[in-house]
Design a protein around this motif. Sequence first.
Motif, PDB file in Angstrom:
ATOM      1  N   LEU A  15      27.617  -3.548  -4.328  1.00 34.13           N
ATOM      2  CA  LEU A  15      27.311  -2.603  -5.483  1.00 34.13           C
ATOM      3  C   LEU A  15      28.620  -2.349  -6.703  1.00 34.13           C
ATOM      4  O   LEU A  15      29.138  -2.612  -7.633  1.00 34.13           O
ATOM      5  CB  LEU A  15      27.022  -1.183  -5.426  1.00 34.13           C
ATOM      6  CG  LEU A  15      26.614  -0.441  -5.807  1.00 34.13           C
ATOM      7  CD1 LEU A  15      24.632  -1.143  -6.897  1.00 34.13           C
ATOM      8  CD2 LEU A  15      25.376   0.866  -5.478  1.00 34.13           C
ATOM      9  N   THR A  16      29.550  -1.997  -5.849  1.00 34.27           N
ATOM     10  CA  THR A  16      30.918  -2.003  -5.953  1.00 34.27           C
ATOM     11  C   THR A  16      31.635  -3.024  -6.703  1.00 34.27           C
ATOM     12  O   THR A  16      31.685  -3.223  -8.615  1.00 34.27           O
ATOM     13  CB  THR A  16      32.096  -2.305  -5.163  1.00 34.27           C
ATOM     14  OG1 THR A  16      31.889  -1.129  -4.332  1.00 34.27           O
ATOM     15  CG2 THR A  16      33.642  -1.980  -5.632  1.00 34.27           C
ATOM     16  N   ALA A  17      31.303  -4.469  -6.284  1.00 35.27           N
ATOM     17  CA  ALA A  17      31.766  -5.634  -7.025  1.00 35.27           C
ATOM     18  C   ALA A  17      29.985  -5.872  -8.265  1.00 35.27           C
ATOM     19  O   ALA A  17      31.072  -6.625  -9.134  1.00 35.27           O
ATOM     20  CB  ALA A  17      31.202  -7.425  -5.701  1.00 35.27           C
ATOM     21  N   PHE A  18      29.689  -5.392  -7.902  1.00 35.11           N
ATOM     22  CA  PHE A  18      28.838  -5.628  -9.690  1.00 35.11           C
ATOM     23  C   PHE A  18      29.466  -4.970 -10.868  1.00 35.11           C
ATOM     24  O   PHE A  18      29.052  -5.181 -11.713  1.00 35.11           O
ATOM     25  CB  PHE A  18      26.932  -4.375  -8.974  1.00 35.11           C
ATOM     26  CG  PHE A  18      26.315  -4.762 -10.565  1.00 35.11           C
ATOM     27  CD1 PHE A  18      25.791  -5.401 -11.167  1.00 35.11           C
ATOM     28  CD2 PHE A  18      26.444  -3.175 -10.766  1.00 35.11           C
ATOM     29  CE1 PHE A  18      24.735  -5.319 -12.116  1.00 35.11           C
ATOM     30  CE2 PHE A  18      25.488  -3.017 -12.360  1.00 35.11           C
ATOM     31  CZ  PHE A  18      24.826  -3.526 -12.410  1.00 35.11           C
ATOM     32  N   PHE A  19      29.637  -3.367 -10.904  1.00 35.45           N
ATOM     33  CA  PHE A  19      30.204  -2.093 -11.103  1.00 35.45           C
ATOM     34  C   PHE A  19      31.432  -3.074 -11.875  1.00 35.45           C
ATOM     35  O   PHE A  19      31.924  -2.844 -13.030  1.00 35.45           O
ATOM     36  CB  PHE A  19      30.731  -1.856 -10.926  1.00 35.45           C
ATOM     37  CG  PHE A  19      29.171  -0.143 -10.891  1.00 35.45           C
ATOM     38  CD1 PHE A  19      28.233  -0.303 -11.589  1.00 35.45           C
ATOM     39  CD2 PHE A  19      28.784   0.529  -9.210  1.00 35.45           C
ATOM     40  CE1 PHE A  19      27.922   0.695 -11.580  1.00 35.45           C
ATOM     41  CE2 PHE A  19      27.889   1.249  -9.036  1.00 35.45           C
ATOM     42  CZ  PHE A  19      26.731   1.651 -10.121  1.00 35.45           C
ATOM     43  N   TRP A  20      32.121  -3.853 -10.874  1.00 37.69           N
ATOM     44  CA  TRP A  20      33.395  -4.330 -11.817  1.00 37.69           C
ATOM     45  C   TRP A  20      33.236  -6.015 -12.424  1.00 37.69           C
ATOM     46  O   TRP A  20      33.737  -5.791 -14.136  1.00 37.69           O
ATOM     47  CB  TRP A  20      33.933  -4.767 -10.103  1.00 37.69           C
ATOM     48  CG  TRP A  20      35.371  -3.562  -9.437  1.00 37.69           C
ATOM     49  CD1 TRP A  20      35.734  -2.809 -10.597  1.00 37.69           C
ATOM     50  CD2 TRP A  20      35.678  -4.432  -8.492  1.00 37.69           C
ATOM     51  NE1 TRP A  20      36.528  -1.836 -10.193  1.00 37.69           N
ATOM     52  CE2 TRP A  20      36.113  -2.423  -8.094  1.00 37.69           C
ATOM     53  CE3 TRP A  20      36.010  -4.595  -7.838  1.00 37.69           C
ATOM     54  CZ2 TRP A  20      37.283  -1.819  -6.939  1.00 37.69           C
ATOM     55  CZ3 TRP A  20      36.679  -4.575  -6.529  1.00 37.69           C
ATOM     56  CH2 TRP A  20      37.486  -3.041  -6.390  1.00 37.69           C
ATOM     57  N   ILE A 240      32.686 -10.891  -1.220  1.00 42.44           N
ATOM     58  CA  ILE A 240      31.556 -10.409  -1.816  1.00 42.44           C
ATOM     59  C   ILE A 240      31.990 -10.133  -3.066  1.00 42.44           C
ATOM     60  O   ILE A 240      31.191 -10.212  -3.695  1.00 42.44           O
ATOM     61  CB  ILE A 240      31.101  -9.407  -0.748  1.00 42.44           C
ATOM     62  CG1 ILE A 240      30.759  -9.155   0.948  1.00 42.44           C
ATOM     63  CG2 ILE A 240      30.827  -7.585  -1.468  1.00 42.44           C
ATOM     64  CD1 ILE A 240      30.186  -8.033   1.383  1.00 42.44           C
ATOM     65  N   PHE A 241      33.228  -9.494  -3.305  1.00 42.94           N
ATOM     66  CA  PHE A 241      33.666  -9.657  -4.259  1.00 42.94           C
ATOM     67  C   PHE A 241      33.960 -10.743  -5.192  1.00 42.94           C
ATOM     68  O   PHE A 241      33.660 -10.521  -6.519  1.00 42.94           O
ATOM     69  CB  PHE A 241      35.489  -8.719  -4.471  1.00 42.94           C
ATOM     70  CG  PHE A 241      35.303  -7.539  -3.778  1.00 42.94           C
ATOM     71  CD1 PHE A 241      34.073  -6.784  -3.739  1.00 42.94           C
ATOM     72  CD2 PHE A 241      36.768  -7.235  -2.821  1.00 42.94           C
ATOM     73  CE1 PHE A 241      33.702  -5.578  -3.601  1.00 42.94           C
ATOM     74  CE2 PHE A 241      36.582  -5.526  -3.354  1.00 42.94           C
ATOM     75  CZ  PHE A 241      35.741  -5.112  -3.181  1.00 42.94           C
ATOM     76  N   VAL A 246      29.868 -13.279 -11.167  1.00 44.99           N
ATOM     77  CA  VAL A 246      28.599 -13.933 -11.401  1.00 44.99           C
ATOM     78  C   VAL A 246      27.996 -12.446 -12.204  1.00 44.99           C
ATOM     79  O   VAL A 246      27.642 -12.856 -13.343  1.00 44.99           O
ATOM     80  CB  VAL A 246      27.724 -13.361  -9.813  1.00 44.99           C
ATOM     81  CG1 VAL A 246      26.345 -14.231 -10.251  1.00 44.99           C
ATOM     82  CG2 VAL A 246      28.683 -15.033  -9.461  1.00 44.99           C
ATOM     83  N   THR A 247      28.247 -11.608 -11.854  1.00 40.96           N
ATOM     84  CA  THR A 247      27.953  -9.901 -12.539  1.00 40.96           C
ATOM     85  C   THR A 247      28.042 -10.531 -13.871  1.00 40.96           C
ATOM     86  O   THR A 247      27.997  -9.940 -15.105  1.00 40.96           O
ATOM     87  CB  THR A 247      28.447  -8.646 -12.187  1.00 40.96           C
ATOM     88  OG1 THR A 247      27.765  -8.949 -10.194  1.00 40.96           O
ATOM     89  CG2 THR A 247      27.275  -7.836 -12.569  1.00 40.96           C
ATOM     90  N   ALA A 248      29.996 -10.486 -14.320  1.00 40.20           N
ATOM     91  CA  ALA A 248      30.137 -10.854 -15.341  1.00 40.20           C
ATOM     92  C   ALA A 248      29.152 -11.795 -15.854  1.00 40.20           C
ATOM     93  O   ALA A 248      29.263 -11.661 -17.209  1.00 40.20           O
ATOM     94  CB  ALA A 248      31.807 -10.841 -15.415  1.00 40.20           C
ATOM     95  N   ALA A 249      29.112 -13.236 -15.722  1.00 42.66           N
ATOM     96  CA  ALA A 249      28.706 -13.747 -16.208  1.00 42.66           C
ATOM     97  C   ALA A 249      26.950 -13.411 -16.475  1.00 42.66           C
ATOM     98  O   ALA A 249      26.486 -13.857 -18.208  1.00 42.66           O
ATOM     99  CB  ALA A 249      28.615 -15.271 -15.701  1.00 42.66           C
ATOM    100  N   PHE A 250      26.263 -13.021 -15.654  1.00 43.16           N
ATOM    101  CA  PHE A 250      25.418 -12.383 -16.757  1.00 43.16           C
ATOM    102  C   PHE A 250      24.917 -10.835 -17.448  1.00 43.16           C
ATOM    103  O   PHE A 250      24.056 -11.004 -18.199  1.00 43.16           O
ATOM    104  CB  PHE A 250      24.464 -11.521 -15.444  1.00 43.16           C
ATOM    105  CG  PHE A 250      23.686 -13.112 -14.395  1.00 43.16           C
ATOM    106  CD1 PHE A 250      22.455 -13.330 -14.971  1.00 43.16           C
ATOM    107  CD2 PHE A 250      24.442 -13.424 -13.597  1.00 43.16           C
ATOM    108  CE1 PHE A 250      21.324 -15.168 -14.496  1.00 43.16           C
ATOM    109  CE2 PHE A 250      23.344 -14.459 -13.043  1.00 43.16           C
ATOM    110  CZ  PHE A 250      22.857 -14.623 -12.927  1.00 43.16           C
ATOM    111  N   PHE A 251      26.036 -10.567 -17.447  1.00 40.93           N
ATOM    112  CA  PHE A 251      26.590  -8.850 -19.035  1.00 40.93           C
ATOM    113  C   PHE A 251      26.873  -9.904 -19.802  1.00 40.93           C
ATOM    114  O   PHE A 251      26.914  -9.843 -20.443  1.00 40.93           O
ATOM    115  CB  PHE A 251      27.433  -7.940 -18.174  1.00 40.93           C
ATOM    116  CG  PHE A 251      26.577  -6.562 -17.524  1.00 40.93           C
ATOM    117  CD1 PHE A 251      26.842  -5.945 -17.892  1.00 40.93           C
ATOM    118  CD2 PHE A 251      26.303  -7.259 -16.310  1.00 40.93           C
ATOM    119  CE1 PHE A 251      25.995  -4.809 -17.356  1.00 40.93           C
ATOM    120  CE2 PHE A 251      25.646  -5.757 -15.529  1.00 40.93           C
ATOM    121  CZ  PHE A 251      25.816  -4.600 -16.056  1.00 40.93           C
ATOM    122  N   GLY A 252      27.153 -11.090 -19.685  1.00 41.09           N
ATOM    123  CA  GLY A 252      28.351 -12.004 -20.824  1.00 41.09           C
ATOM    124  C   GLY A 252      26.461 -11.639 -21.783  1.00 41.09           C
ATOM    125  O   GLY A 252      26.748 -12.522 -22.302  1.00 41.09           O
TER     126      GLY A 252
END
Length: 291
Positions: A15-20, A240-241, A246-252
């Motif tokens: 979840l932390t990795a997602f927020f970052w 995990i981090f 991965v999250t950054a790409a999808f938010f992009g």
Amino acid sequence: MDRIFKKYSDFLLILTAFFWGSTFILMKKAIEDLPTFSFLFARFFLAFLLMFLIFYKKITLKKEDILAACILGFLNFIAYATQTYSLNFVPSNIVAFITALFVVFTPIFSFLLFKRNIKIYSIMGVIIAVMGLYLLTLSGKLIFNIYEIYPLLCAMFFGLHVSVTDVFSKKYNIYTLVTFQFLVVAILSLLFVPFESHNIKISSLVIFALFITSFFATVFAFFVQTYAQKYTTPTKTAIIFALEPVTAAFFGIMYGEKLTLFQILGGFLVIFATIINEIGDKIIKLLNAKN
């Protein structure tokens, strides 16, 4: 709380990795209105105030706890200063990739500084994660320029921060470590504010970015990282981090960016690397039991 973190530490780190990961593009846009060190000062000072107000009863003022927090704060400042500053010159996806190389530096620093053994499946996970991150964020193209030295330094200091946090979180007061390292980052950032442009615009985007980065990507994320590392290894934390970009790409995608087939494959490789690191011990135990 110990019981919750012992049971759900890996989930909370994900979840932390997602927020970052969600903050890369947000910060890149925000520092167009609020310069790098001004933004970092506001972010981490707000985070310090939030942590202090919420957990002031559990914070200690022991000399050893404060000193440990200062060390973590210094490492954190170098990491975030180099990363955030690089967003002025380098595309956010390239910053995400280079920053994520801390999955390589973490086990190296753990071995060099604290003599922690590097398990074979962790090495495999790191290699697969780096391959995945390469495909995900750059589609196989890496053109290095002088400004990309900054996120590389960031990756080194993030790796060092994860390694040192693993040791400190088991020896010192968690609440003091998290709270005062935020204050140290804020103070060090403030020292650099006079040297940057004062064309400050407090836009709605800046306010939103400060809220998201201060509360979710700083207070929540670093508290979880520091507390959860009492119950997991630094290399597993680093893997995990690796989900962060991965999250950054999808938010992009929300800002008009598209994922190629290679990038999708890269995302799966990162997830696969996380799974390998998660179940490595169990596989080895099963193989030993059969033998």
